[in-house]
Design an enzyme around this catalytic site. Structure first.
Site, short mmCIF file in Angstrom:
data_model
loop_
_atom_site.label_atom_id
_atom_site.label_comp_id
_atom_site.label_asym_id
_atom_site.label_seq_id
_atom_site.Cartn_x
_atom_site.Cartn_y
_atom_site.Cartn_z
N ASN A 389 0.80 -1.27 0.07
CA ASN A 389 0.10 0.10 0.03
C ASN A 389 0.78 1.18 -0.04
O ASN A 389 1.04 2.01 -0.97
CB ASN A 389 -0.93 -0.07 1.16
CG ASN A 389 -2.28 0.86 1.02
OD1 ASN A 389 -1.93 1.92 0.34
ND2 ASN A 389 -3.00 0.79 1.81
N ASP A 390 1.37 1.58 1.20
CA ASP A 390 2.24 2.83 1.21
C ASP A 390 3.28 2.66 0.25
O ASP A 390 3.63 3.93 -0.29
CB ASP A 390 2.68 3.09 2.61
CG ASP A 390 1.61 3.18 3.68
OD1 ASP A 390 0.62 3.54 3.19
OD2 ASP A 390 1.62 2.92 4.86
N VAL A 391 4.06 1.90 0.08
CA VAL A 391 5.31 1.94 -1.01
C VAL A 391 4.75 1.76 -2.24
O VAL A 391 5.80 2.14 -3.20
CB VAL A 391 6.36 0.60 -0.71
CG1 VAL A 391 6.82 0.50 0.68
CG2 VAL A 391 5.29 -0.60 -1.08
N ALA A 429 0.39 3.69 7.33
CA ALA A 429 0.53 5.12 7.65
C ALA A 429 -0.96 5.84 7.75
O ALA A 429 -0.80 7.09 8.05
CB ALA A 429 1.27 5.82 6.22
#
Lengths: 462, 100
Positions: A389-391, A429
């Site tokens: 997700n965040d990456v 996050a």
């Protein structure tokens, strides 16, 4: 004991140190790495065995019992642990090293408080070793899921933490200055507390940084103990500890910096700043979430020239590695080029994703790190994001986003992006992912293992 | 006292640069075994723990030394076994023997 015994012991230590350095050097290539660690293991065994013959030692029964008990537990545990649980395993073994370093410092402090140089070095070793074991245990509990993974933030934690550290170290220094063993107990207790307090506010996804940091700290603690021991009659074991400890300290520091850089955060920000507290306001995401069925996704991939798979920790949680390997094999059989894009922090420790995919039998030639694969997304027909997700969040390129500046996989530049995701939740996050709303993105909802299984079935049929 | 400490300090500086140079060449692919491998190498703490327990005289020193030996032994065997297991997965010569 005759002189040649001492010489022989020293010679073994020298060979051991050489084998450690060459063992680490052998890790420059997967071809040689295993041989290197086997040699280093043999050298370690020899170093431990010859230590029994050091002149002036006693308590042999206790030593033998301790070695067999500890060694047996460690070996058994390491053999049965799952590869997904590797980060917490490394945290435990690392903590044990830190604890051993602290305990050695304890023995030295109890027996030779009157020697200020040794005592001072031992205090330093005890400080770092205690922080390392307490912190590693908390990291283990979090990674194992026996404790809440989210940051645990206590009120006024910075002043409390600093006070605990300062008072703890003061007890240690005071015990040396006053030559008084009575202060050693509060010294160790407070430092263990500090290690716990330090690690509690750190969240699960920051663990790659934290584990490598504790690894470096244990190395430094071992080196400090070595310094304290070189003064004694058994000095040469101390030199081996200094070299091995500093080697590990350097390795751990380098990895810590690399990991923090991969998340575009400073080490102090990871350790002292609880992440995820800030929310970005006033940014409305354009577009909508567009779902896709597994059959359609399979067709899209089957007719692609190149498919890049970007796995995240969600894939490992769902134990989907085996299915992913099957999918990649099927696509390749249809003439599709398949590559894997590995973000440095995809997983819970440095390089974790590579290990998980290698375990599933995926050839490491197909694994590409971020810098290698990023230029290729533009020429890729399909990118399959699984449990990441965040990456892969392009918000990292936007000024003001909490992710701003974090190096990401540029998956949004591919012609089609398929995101396999369990639900509509946010990443670690706690930030909405712009990628999911893009025109070329399709969402494939479901458990990663089942969804990839469906893709495999659909591909087999077509 | 000073001579040994100074020698150790010189050695430490050289070891730090050696570590940095050697490890800087390890590919991202092998960062996990690098970590568990360096974890195993600081298992040399077991040697120090054996010495510490070996020179312990009072029951308290013996108890603390025993804890050090148990922990050090766990560190060294666990670190080795984990690293060897991971590296075996990257070992091609072994894979060829298995089913294709």
């Amino acid at each position: 004991m005759t002189a040649w015994v001492g010489t022989a012991i020293d010679a073994v230590y020298v060979v051991a140190v050489l084998a450690f350095i060459l063992g680490l050097k052998a890790m420059s290539s997967p071809e040689t790495a295993r041989r290197g660690i086997v040699y280093a293991g043999g050298a370690m065994l020899a170093a431990v065995v010859v230590t029994f013959f050091s002149p002036g030692l006693s308590n042999f029964l206790l030593i033998a019992v301790g070695v067999i008990a500890g060694g047996g537990i460690g070996y058994y545990w390491a053999r049965v642990v799952q590869m997904t649980a590797m980060p917490q395993m490394v945290a435990v073994f690392n903590g044990m090293g830190g604890g051993a370093a602290a305990a050695i410092a304890g023995v030295v402090l109890l027996s030779s408080l009157s020697n200020p140089a040794d005592a001072g070095l031992s205090v330093a070793g005890a400080v770092i070793g205690s922080i390392s074991i307490a912190g590693s245990v908390i990291a283990f509990l979090k990674l194992q899921g026996w404790m809440r993974q989210k940051p645990i933030v206590l009120p006024a934690r910075q002043p409390i933490n600093i006070a605990v550290l300062v008072v703890g170290v003061a007890f240690g220094v005071y015990s040396v200055v006053r030559v008084d063993q009575l202060f050693l107990l509060p010294f160790f207790l407070l430092l263990l507390c500090y290690g716990v307090l330090l690690t509690l506010p750190i969240g699960g996804a920051d663990m790659p940084v934290v584990i490598s940091m504790f690894n470096a700290l244990t190395g430094i603690a071992v080196a400090l103990d070595g310094f304290a021991l070189v003064n004694g009659p058994l000095g040469d074991a101390g030199y081996a500890m200094v070299i091995a400890g500093v080697l590990v300290g350097a390795a751990g520091s380098l990895l810590t910096v690399l990991m923090a850089r991969a998340m575009n955060r400073s080490i102090s920000n990871v350790v002292f700043g609880a992440f995820g507290a800030t929310e970005e306001t006033g940014v409305a995401i354009q577009g909508s979430l567009k779902p896709i069925e597994a059959e359609d996704a399979a067709v899209l991939m089957a007719y692609a020239n190149q498919v890049v798979i970007a796995p995240g920790y969600g894939m490992a949680v769902a134990q989907a590695q085996g299915k992913v390997k099957e999918l990649a094999d099927l696509l390749e059989a249809k003439g599709v080029t398949v590559k894997f894009a590995i973000h440095p922090v995809a997983g819970r420790m440095p390089g974790h994703m590579n290990v998980l995919l290698a375990e599933a039998g995926i050839n490491y030639d197909k694994l590409f790190d971020r810098d290698e694969i990023n230029p290729e997304f533009g020429q890729s027909d399909v990118v399959l994001v699984i449990g990441a997700n965040d990456v892969v969040n392009p918000a990292a390129r936007r000024v003001g986003s909490p992710l701003q500046g974090m190096p990401i996989l540029d998956v949004d530049q591919a012609k089609n992006v398929i995101v396999v995701k369990r639900g509509q939740g946010k990443g670690f996050a706690g930030i909405e992912n712009d990628l999911f709303y893009k025109d070329n993105t399709r969402m494939l909802y479901g458990d990663a293992q089942q969804v990839v299984g469906k893709l495999v079935t659909a591909l087999k049929r077509s | 006292m000073a001579a040994d400490l100074w020698t150790a300090l010189f050695i430490a500086i050289l070891a730090a640069f050696t570590g940095y140079e050697v490890i800087g060449r390890v590919p991202v692919l092998l960062h996990t075994p690098l970590m568990s491998g360096s974890n195993f190498i600081h298992g040399i703490v077991l040697v120090g723990a054996i010495v510490a327990l070996g020179i312990a005289t009072t029951p308290l020193e013996q108890a603390v030394g025993f804890v050090a030996v148990v922990m050090g032994a766990m560190n060294v065997t666990g670190g080795y076994a984990v690293t060897e297991r991971i590296l075996a997965m990257f070992d091609r010569s072994k894979k060829r023997e298995g089913p294709p």
